[in-house]
Design an enzyme around this catalytic site. Structure first.
Site, PDB file in Angstrom:
ATOM      1  N   LYS A 187      35.259  40.126  28.000  1.00 43.77           N
ATOM      2  CA  LYS A 187      35.497  39.094  27.044  1.00 43.77           C
ATOM      3  C   LYS A 187      34.320  37.713  27.358  1.00 43.77           C
ATOM      4  O   LYS A 187      34.081  37.092  26.576  1.00 43.77           O
ATOM      5  CB  LYS A 187      36.861  38.344  27.160  1.00 43.77           C
ATOM      6  CG  LYS A 187      37.355  37.798  28.331  1.00 43.77           C
ATOM      7  CD  LYS A 187      38.657  38.485  28.691  1.00 43.77           C
ATOM      8  CE  LYS A 187      38.485  39.691  29.789  1.00 43.77           C
ATOM      9  NZ  LYS A 187      39.578  40.446  30.027  1.00 43.77           N
ATOM     10  N   VAL A 240      40.256  41.450  24.485  1.00 44.46           N
ATOM     11  CA  VAL A 240      41.481  40.674  24.169  1.00 44.46           C
ATOM     12  C   VAL A 240      42.769  41.257  24.150  1.00 44.46           C
ATOM     13  O   VAL A 240      43.012  42.241  23.497  1.00 44.46           O
ATOM     14  CB  VAL A 240      41.084  40.098  22.676  1.00 44.46           C
ATOM     15  CG1 VAL A 240      41.906  39.031  22.221  1.00 44.46           C
ATOM     16  CG2 VAL A 240      39.768  39.731  22.498  1.00 44.46           C
ATOM     17  N   ILE A 245      46.886  45.683  23.579  1.00 47.60           N
ATOM     18  CA  ILE A 245      47.419  45.316  22.388  1.00 47.60           C
ATOM     19  C   ILE A 245      46.233  45.451  21.462  1.00 47.60           C
ATOM     20  O   ILE A 245      45.082  44.785  21.709  1.00 47.60           O
ATOM     21  CB  ILE A 245      47.916  43.776  22.091  1.00 47.60           C
ATOM     22  CG1 ILE A 245      49.055  43.343  23.036  1.00 47.60           C
ATOM     23  CG2 ILE A 245      48.455  43.477  20.575  1.00 47.60           C
ATOM     24  CD1 ILE A 245      49.432  42.027  23.028  1.00 47.60           C
ATOM     25  N   ASP A 268      39.695  31.716  30.294  1.00 46.97           N
ATOM     26  CA  ASP A 268      39.875  33.319  30.108  1.00 46.97           C
ATOM     27  C   ASP A 268      40.654  33.186  28.634  1.00 46.97           C
ATOM     28  O   ASP A 268      40.121  33.837  27.579  1.00 46.97           O
ATOM     29  CB  ASP A 268      40.811  33.600  31.151  1.00 46.97           C
ATOM     30  CG  ASP A 268      41.238  35.305  30.346  1.00 46.97           C
ATOM     31  OD1 ASP A 268      40.326  36.240  30.655  1.00 46.97           O
ATOM     32  OD2 ASP A 268      42.288  35.615  30.183  1.00 46.97           O
ATOM     33  N   LYS A 312      38.783  34.646  24.645  1.00 51.37           N
ATOM     34  CA  LYS A 312      39.605  35.665  23.763  1.00 51.37           C
ATOM     35  C   LYS A 312      39.884  34.847  22.494  1.00 51.37           C
ATOM     36  O   LYS A 312      39.459  35.440  21.567  1.00 51.37           O
ATOM     37  CB  LYS A 312      40.782  35.962  24.416  1.00 51.37           C
ATOM     38  CG  LYS A 312      40.709  36.965  25.695  1.00 51.37           C
ATOM     39  CD  LYS A 312      42.202  36.897  26.443  1.00 51.37           C
ATOM     40  CE  LYS A 312      41.768  37.694  27.832  1.00 51.37           C
ATOM     41  NZ  LYS A 312      42.976  37.776  28.734  1.00 51.37           N
TER      42      LYS A 312
HETATM   43  N1  HSE Z   1      43.425  37.410  33.802  1.00 51.62           N
HETATM   44  C1  HSE Z   1      44.006  37.760  32.463  1.00 51.62           C
HETATM   45  C2  HSE Z   1      45.325  37.424  32.496  1.00 51.62           C
HETATM   46  C3  HSE Z   1      43.810  39.267  32.215  1.00 51.62           C
HETATM   47  O1  HSE Z   1      45.904  36.734  33.154  1.00 51.62           O
HETATM   48  O2  HSE Z   1      46.047  37.695  31.160  1.00 51.62           O
HETATM   49  C4  HSE Z   1      42.656  39.856  31.917  1.00 51.62           C
HETATM   50  O3  HSE Z   1      41.984  39.191  30.929  1.00 51.62           O
END
Ligand code: HSE
Length: 437
Positions: free
Chosen positions: A105, A132, A136, A201, A205
């Site tokens: 991502k 993403v 899902i 993060d 996404k």
């Molecule tokens: N580090 C991310 C999370 C998972 O805690 O959801 C990978 O995108």
């Protein structure tokens, strides 16, 4: 039927899961794809471990470029992560005429426009379902399942680490720091959890989803990013008393003059289904004008859930491998020459209701001063909590919930409230979303 040949870059957690699931379900996957999908080459820095995992069934090398340059490989699966080498590898795979499947991502949020343009020019696919919300199928839903709709907004719990931390803080009344240590101990949070807890993060996404939902170029630099590090157990408690939960949401909203794109802790009504998504689970709520609300829930990380998305992409790419590139689903859902220039709105233009918590001296006129400032800026109050001061104390917490107001006006109100002698320290602001209509 002749198998399609896959080169796997990185056989760590997700790569290992991909190897396992592909082998376990090979027969059904091949019935779906129309031909067998074989991982014939693997690149990993840990060659020993990769050889052990693959048991001699794939060529193992430590140089990922050797796989990307291998003429026998049809699809490259990039599971290395990061932006530097991964970008070079993906662009080289595309230049070599190979399709790419990636879970990266960060790479796509920063370099997606360049990568998709290169893929378009070469007539190859870059698939990224796993980037993403892990397992899902949200990319597929947004890009294909909802293509009749004008998507109005989406809001997602798209980072499992922070959702785990917030769930634990609420359940156990613990502080952020305590729960973060617990999450690291359990292996949920990385040793360096910055990207998760600072919202980066989730912003990667949300940026990708916004592009597909509204048909706009990828604009990570315009996304407002705010994590959960400043959230206090008291805010979670007060929110609860007002009938809300606090979740780290990635939000993309279509407005008349642009798109709101933001990640921040958000109060949401406790009675919404998404408010009850707990622990490391992910969920995305999407509102389309025809379909109304749709909710997608599942595991956002982990070996096999993420492999599920990687392999679904492999099946898609295999099915369309020989199709005319014009007849494939566009990378960003909309035809590349029909992307919209709808701008991402600056944060000052964003409109939300807000939770405001302040420490106030318990003396006459304090609330009147605060409410006057809000009234001057046309910010209407929806609800309020004022606790009795603790024994022997002359100060207390005041919590206000406002109606929808423009960010710029709330900023001005906060500055004026903080300047009052009777208000101690700073005002905590948490935005609120009703997630309805
Ligand atoms: N580090 C991310 C999370 C998972 O805690 O959801 C990978 O995108």
């Amino acid at each position: 039927m002749k198998p399609i040949h896959v080169g796997l870059l990185g056989i760590g957690t997700v790569g290992g899961g991909t190897w396992t699931v592909l082998n376990r379900n090979q027969e059904e996957i091949s019935r779906r794809a129309g031909r067998p999908i074989h991982i014939t080459a693997v690149a990993d820095r840990n060659v020993e471990r990769a050889r052990e995992l693959t048991g001699g069934q794939a060529r193992v090398v430590d140089d990922a470029f050797a796989v990307v340059d291998d003429p026998a490989i049809d699809i490259v699966v990039e599971l290395i992560g990061g932006y530097t080498v991964a970008r070079e590898l993906v662009l080289r795979a595309i230049a070599n005429g190979k399709h790419v499947v990636t879970a990266n991502k960060a790479l796509l949020a920063l370099h997606g426009n360049e990568i998709f343009a290169a893929a378009q020019a070469q007539g190859v696919m870059v698939a990224f379902e796993a980037a993403v919300a892990g397992g899902i199928p949200i990319i597929k839903a947004l890009r294909e399942g909802l293509s009749a709709n004008q998507i109005q907004w989406l809001a997602g719990i798209i980072n499992g680490t922070t959702n785990f931390i917030l769930s634990e803080m609420r359940d156990k009344g613990l502080s952020f720091d305590t729960v973060l240590k617990e999450a690291q101990g359990l292996g949920y949070a990385e040793a360096d959890p910055t990207f998760d807890i600072e919202g980066v993060d989730a912003a990667h996404k949300a940026t990708l989803m916004a592009s597909i939902a509204f048909g706009i170029p990828i604009q990570f630099d315009k996304c407002h990013v705010e994590g959960i590090t400043r959230l206090q157990a008291a805010d979670i408690r007060y929110a609860e008393q007002l009938g809300y939960r606090i979740k780290l949401l990635g939000i993309a909203k279509r407005k008349d003059h642009g798109v709101e794109l933001r990640v921040h802790p958000t109060l949401i009504p406790a009675k919404r289904l998404i408010a009850n998504v707990e622990g490391a689970m992910n969920a995305v709520l999407v509102w389309g004008d025809a379909v109304g609300a749709t909710l997608y829930y599942g595991k956002g990380a982990g070996a096999e859930p993420t492999a599920s998305a990687v392999i679904a992409d492999l099946v898609d790419v295999t099915r369309l491998h020989t199709a005319d590139p014009q007849h494939r689903v566009p990378h960003l859902a909309f035809q590349p020459d029909r992307l919209s220039d709808l701008p991402i709105l600056p944060l000052a233009e964003v409109e939300t209701a807000c939770y405001l918590r302040m420490r106030a001296l318990d003396k006459p006129g304090v609330l009147a001063d605060v409410t006057r400032i809000l009234a001057d800026l046309s910010i209407s109050i929806d609800a309020m909590i004022q606790k009795e001061p603790d024994e022997g104390e002359d100060q207390t917490d005041v919590v206000l919930l406002t109606h929808v107001a423009r960010e710029r006006d709330v900023d001005a109100a906060i500055a004026r409230i903080e300047a009052l002698d009777s208000i101690l320290g700073t005002v905590t602001r948490i935005r609120m979303e009703t997630l309805q209509g």
